[in-house]
Design a protein around this motif. Structure first.
Motif, short mmCIF file in Angstrom:
data_model
loop_
_atom_site.label_atom_id
_atom_site.label_comp_id
_atom_site.label_asym_id
_atom_site.label_seq_id
_atom_site.Cartn_x
_atom_site.Cartn_y
_atom_site.Cartn_z
N ALA A 183 -31.38 2.06 91.41
CA ALA A 183 -32.11 3.32 91.50
C ALA A 183 -31.28 4.41 90.84
O ALA A 183 -30.05 4.35 90.83
CB ALA A 183 -32.41 3.69 92.95
N VAL A 184 -31.98 5.39 90.29
CA VAL A 184 -31.35 6.59 89.74
C VAL A 184 -31.93 7.79 90.48
O VAL A 184 -33.16 7.92 90.59
CB VAL A 184 -31.60 6.73 88.23
N VAL A 185 -31.04 8.62 91.01
CA VAL A 185 -31.44 9.88 91.64
C VAL A 185 -30.76 10.99 90.85
O VAL A 185 -29.52 11.06 90.81
CB VAL A 185 -31.02 9.93 93.11
N SER A 186 -31.55 11.83 90.22
CA SER A 186 -30.99 12.86 89.34
C SER A 186 -31.37 14.25 89.82
O SER A 186 -32.49 14.47 90.28
CB SER A 186 -31.47 12.66 87.91
N ASN A 187 -30.43 15.16 89.70
CA ASN A 187 -30.66 16.56 90.01
C ASN A 187 -30.25 17.42 88.82
O ASN A 187 -29.62 18.46 88.95
CB ASN A 187 -29.86 16.95 91.27
N SER A 188 -30.64 16.96 87.64
CA SER A 188 -30.15 17.56 86.40
C SER A 188 -30.76 18.94 86.14
O SER A 188 -31.96 19.13 86.30
CB SER A 188 -30.46 16.65 85.21
N PRO A 189 -29.93 19.88 85.68
CA PRO A 189 -30.44 21.17 85.24
C PRO A 189 -30.73 21.23 83.75
O PRO A 189 -31.19 22.26 83.26
CB PRO A 189 -29.29 22.12 85.58
N GLU A 190 -30.43 20.15 83.01
CA GLU A 190 -30.37 20.26 81.55
C GLU A 190 -31.44 19.45 80.83
O GLU A 190 -31.59 18.25 81.05
CB GLU A 190 -29.00 19.81 81.04
N ARG A 191 -32.17 20.14 79.96
CA ARG A 191 -33.10 19.47 79.05
C ARG A 191 -32.32 18.88 77.89
O ARG A 191 -31.39 19.50 77.35
CB ARG A 191 -34.13 20.45 78.54
N PHE A 192 -32.71 17.68 77.49
CA PHE A 192 -32.19 17.09 76.25
C PHE A 192 -33.10 17.51 75.10
O PHE A 192 -32.77 18.38 74.31
CB PHE A 192 -32.08 15.59 76.41
N LEU A 193 -34.27 16.92 75.02
CA LEU A 193 -35.23 17.21 73.95
C LEU A 193 -36.62 17.39 74.55
O LEU A 193 -37.02 16.66 75.46
CB LEU A 193 -35.29 16.05 72.95
N LYS A 194 -37.35 18.35 74.00
CA LYS A 194 -38.76 18.52 74.29
C LYS A 194 -39.50 18.54 72.96
O LYS A 194 -39.08 19.23 72.03
CB LYS A 194 -39.02 19.82 75.05
N VAL A 195 -40.59 17.80 72.89
CA VAL A 195 -41.39 17.74 71.67
C VAL A 195 -42.86 17.94 72.04
O VAL A 195 -43.37 17.29 72.96
CB VAL A 195 -41.22 16.40 70.93
#
Length: 446
Positions: free
Chosen positions: A237-249
């Motif tokens: 499982a992955v639980v993420s609380n990321s504040p950061e966008r990588f790429l949006k298209v």
């Protein structure tokens, strides 16, 4: 041509809509958090999946393009994501782009699932949309109705743990991390690189009876983030609380990336908190570090964009989260004709903000100083049938693996090292970044 059907339902909190499927492989929640976040998504029961390990020589980007198939139009009244692929790209996927000989973790390089339906939660309108796709209007509506029924699925009894989820969480030796930072500074001064992101790990085990979904709900309640996510895989499982966008298209090919570089902790005293944000904004070191990554991302995007289309319209904006202030810049571009999402990911992965500059040499330095990262500093992304994409950088992320003893936990936090970095200050920055995850894992509920 596949059809799209959309049905509506009254508002339901997306976390608890996911609860009945918490243990189901490929159940996934992509959650908006904080001010301005509008859409969250719940997906399950994919039509197709693939998982590529280091031993599989297949081209992962070709496999992704094949899974997506030809572009299909989206519904004009629907959410940004109307079904398609969700993918988990581990950091070591980058070794398939530049042959660096990276050691591999026990995580796949790339896992993707193709979903025929989803629930979209509109936080602004307080409404749930069930989106289905099919070869005919009736097929699409049947998929949407099946997704709508997820809201009525019974939830198995699972008492919420009140004590620490991971009472034995332990950090890597601080002295070892500071030594690694000092070595990177020496290599920068010697001219080998300009910057490298170096991380340290916190490891432990979930308490008996606790599971990854418990961690997800705690983080969501205590520290909502713009790119929070839960992905359940077989035995992982992955639980993420990321504040950061990588790429949006966008479906029109417009690209946006928002690299983060520069951090200060939050403070309970409002005056001190504002002073810390102002200090970050005025910091020549942090602005230079941020600008290096902006230039790196501009270079990466130029590989798949028409000449002159790559711009940096917004530099050095302060964005504040539960535990930290960040310095964030925006880079925009446009996909060149004939280029698709797979081409874009091949040109830009791993994210520049968590590697360094020059990117390839920074990755070599990281590999000498850290064990394989796995999901950490990779990306969790969705790709719609219309060619749209959104993706996060997997920082503030916990990777969990199930074994005979329960769930193993690993979380990491890093800092961007430049010529004038102070090892102790960089270590303290990692502690500020891991604070929300550490609190969710080790503290009892009041």
């Amino acid at each position: 041509m596949r059809r799209v059907a959309i049905l509506t339902a009254p508002w339901r909190e997306p976390v608890w809509a996911l609860a009945p499927f918490r243990d189901e492989p490929y159940a996934c929640a992509l959650m908006s958090g904080g001010q301005g976040g509008r859409w969250s998504y719940l997906l399950r029961a994919p039509d197709k999946t693939f998982s590529l390990t280091a031993a599989d020589a297949s081209d992962p980007f070709a496999a992704l393009a094949d899974l997506l198939g030809a572009h299909q139009p989206s519904h004009p009244d629907g959410p940004p994501f109307q079904g398609g692929v969700v993918g988990l790209a581990s950091y070591e996927l980058g070794d398939r782009i530049e042959a660096l000989g990276l050691a591999r973790s026990d995580w796949p390089d790339l896992v993707c699932a193709l979903y025929p339906a989803l629930l979209a939660f509109d936080h602004h309108a307080r409404q749930v949309l069930a989106v289905g796709r099919g070869v005919s209007e009736s097929d699409a509506e049947a998929q949407a109705r099946a997704a709508l029924a997820w809201l009525d699925a019974p939830t198995a009894a699972h008492p919420e743990p009140k004590g620490p989820l991971c009472p034995d969480l332990a950090a890597d030796d601080p002295a070892v991390y500071e030594t690694a930072v000092a070595e990177v500074v020496e290599r920068i001064l010697a001219g080998e690189i300009f910057q490298a992101n170096i991380a340290r790990a916190w490891t432990g085990r979930l308490a008996p009876g606790a599971d990854p979904f418990d961690l997800f709900t705690r983080l969501r309640g205590q520290s909502p983030a713009p790119f929070a996510a839960y992905l359940r895989l077989p035995g992982r499982a992955v639980v993420s609380n990321s504040p950061e966008r990588f790429l949006k298209v966008g479906a029109d090919g417009a690209i946006e990336t928002k690299p983060i570089k520069g951090t200060r902790p939050r403070d309970r005293d409002p005056a001190r908190d504002l002073a810390l944000a102002a200090e970050l904004l005025a910091s020549d070191k942090d602005r230079a570090e941020n600008l290096m990554i902006v230039d790196l991302m501009r270079n990466d995007l130029a590989r798949v964009s028409p000449p002159g289309s790559v711009r940096a319209p917004d530099l050095f904006r302060i964005e504040s989260f539960a535990n930290v202030h960040h310095l964030v810049s925006t880079v925009t571009a446009r996909l060149a004709p004939g280029r698709g999402i797979a081409d874009l990911l091949r040109a830009t992965f791993p994210p520049g903000s968590i590697t360094g500059a020059p990117k390839v040499q920074a990755m070599k330095v990281i590999a000498e100083l850290e064990p394989p990262r796995g999901p950490y500093c990779g990306s969790l992304f969705w790709v719609g049938h219309d060619g749209a994409l959104d993706s996060s950088v997997l920082i503030r992320t916990v990777a969990l693996v199930e074994d005979a003893g329960g769930w193993r936990v690993e979380a990491r936090a890093g800092a961007g090292i430049v010529a004038d970095s102070d090892p102790r200050a960089e270590r303290l920055e990692t502690q500020a970044k891991i604070a929300a995850i550490r609190r969710a894992l080790t503290e009892s509920l009041e």
